[in-house]
Motif scaffolding. Structure first.
Motif, PDB file in Angstrom:
ATOM      1  N   ILE A  17       0.836  -1.209   0.000  1.00  0.00           N
ATOM      2  CA  ILE A  17       0.000   0.000   0.000  1.00  0.00           C
ATOM      3  C   ILE A  17       0.866   1.253   0.000  1.00  0.00           C
ATOM      4  CG2 ILE A  17      -1.687   1.334   1.314  1.00  0.00           C
ATOM      5  CD1 ILE A  17      -2.836  -1.134  -0.076  1.00  0.00           C
ATOM      6  N   ALA A 202      -4.969   1.881  -4.238  1.00  0.00           N
ATOM      7  CA  ALA A 202      -4.380   1.600  -2.927  1.00  0.00           C
ATOM      8  C   ALA A 202      -5.411   1.782  -1.815  1.00  0.00           C
ATOM      9  CB  ALA A 202      -3.181   2.518  -2.683  1.00  0.00           C
ATOM     10  N   TYR A 206      -6.981  -1.209   0.672  1.00  0.00           N
ATOM     11  CA  TYR A 206      -6.668  -1.192   2.105  1.00  0.00           C
ATOM     12  C   TYR A 206      -7.883  -0.880   2.980  1.00  0.00           C
ATOM     13  CZ  TYR A 206      -3.634  -0.510   6.171  1.00  0.00           C
ATOM     14  OH  TYR A 206      -3.018  -0.625   7.393  1.00  0.00           O
TER      15      TYR A 206
END
Length: 287
Positions: A17, A202, A206
């Motif tokens: 990430i 990303a 996440y």
């Protein structure tokens, strides 16, 4: 050993990430040579757009990710045209202040639309795989696989395509690239769009194991700056390696030292490495 391997998995998750966010940031820095603090807001916007598409319209996780990537790419391109392009001949301080202003503006907009509460994004990948004593949630494996696949695709795009080569040329020498016929405006817009896609992907990857809230981009963008300084300003390999270093340092530090110091470890590591190599790991000379 089982606990050690568990931390390796956590480190790869965080590192993937962080590397994606830092890659978008370092690409923009390579073109503008200005720290884009608004990149944290793009990350936050990506998470909220995916969350909105899934919760309100029932969109599939991957469709929501694609929609978020397109929306944030358009937002980043618009920001380049309306904010950064008019300041291209100004001193470095003016674009930096403009980026901070955009960060605050987008956060206030997100809070006005979605509120200041914390939200949990759902994911269809809720399973857990137990292999050799290591418990691996499928979402974490998805993050690792998708993040590193995207890094490989970005590397191939920059190195093997003409369009990617124009971005590299602009990052190396903007004036020289313009002299050989490269459209600086088009490359700048494309670079911002790519950075927006990386931030949105990303954030969507996440968010299911984290939370979605207006200020979620603050800590991530701060660590992304640590990563690109650590790896060398403007260095793509440095952004990837730096992200992995910070991810593993946080994972092992939180486990073997204390979770209370997890977010401090990145900055302590930055000070330590720059004490021995001030230019960063992948830069040829100090900036």
């Amino acid at each position: 050993m089982d606990l050690f391997l568990q931390q390796v998995l956590n480190g790869l998750t965080l590192g993937g990430i962080y590397s994606l966010v830092a890659l978008g940031l370092t690409l923009v820095y390579g073109i503008l040579h200005v720290p884009n603090f608004a990149h944290g807001a793009f990350y936050m916007a990506g998470a909220f757009i995916s969350f909105h598409l899934m919760s309100k319209y029932g969109a599939n996780y991957w469709i929501a990710m694609a929609g978020s990537a397109v929306a944030v790419a358009a937002l980043a391109t618009l920001a380049e045209r309306l904010v950064f392009h008019p300041l291209r001949h100004a001193s470095g301080l003016h674009p930096m202040i403009a980026a901070i202003g955009m960060l605050l503006f987008l956060e206030a907009g997100a809070q006005a639309i979605w509120g200041a509460d914390f939200h949990r994004m759902q994911t269809p990948y809720t399973g857990i795989i137990d292999f050799a004593g290591v418990t691996a949630p499928v979402q974490r494996l998805l993050i690792i696989g998708a993040a590193f696949a995207l890094m490989v695709l970005l590397h191939l795009f920059l190195r093997r395509t003409v369009t990617g080569s124009t971005i590299v040329a602009m990052a190396q020498n903007r004036d020289g690239a313009s002299l050989v016929g490269i459209d600086a405006n088009r490359v700048a817009m494309m670079t911002f769009a790519i950075s927006g896609v990386l931030a949105a992907v990303a954030a969507t990857l996440y968010a299911p194991i984290n939370l979605v809230y207006p200020a979620m981009g603050h800590l991530v963008i701060t660590k992304a700056f640590v990563i690109i300084i650590l790896g060398g300003m403007g260095s793509v390999p440095g952004a990837i390696v730096g992200g992995l270093i910070i991810g593993f340092a946080e994972s092992f530090g939180a486990f073997y030292i204390s979770t209370d110091y997890k977010d401090i470890i990145a900055f302590a590591l930055l000070v330590l490495i720059l004490s021995f190599r001030p230019q960063g790991l992948f830069a040829k000379g100090a900036h």
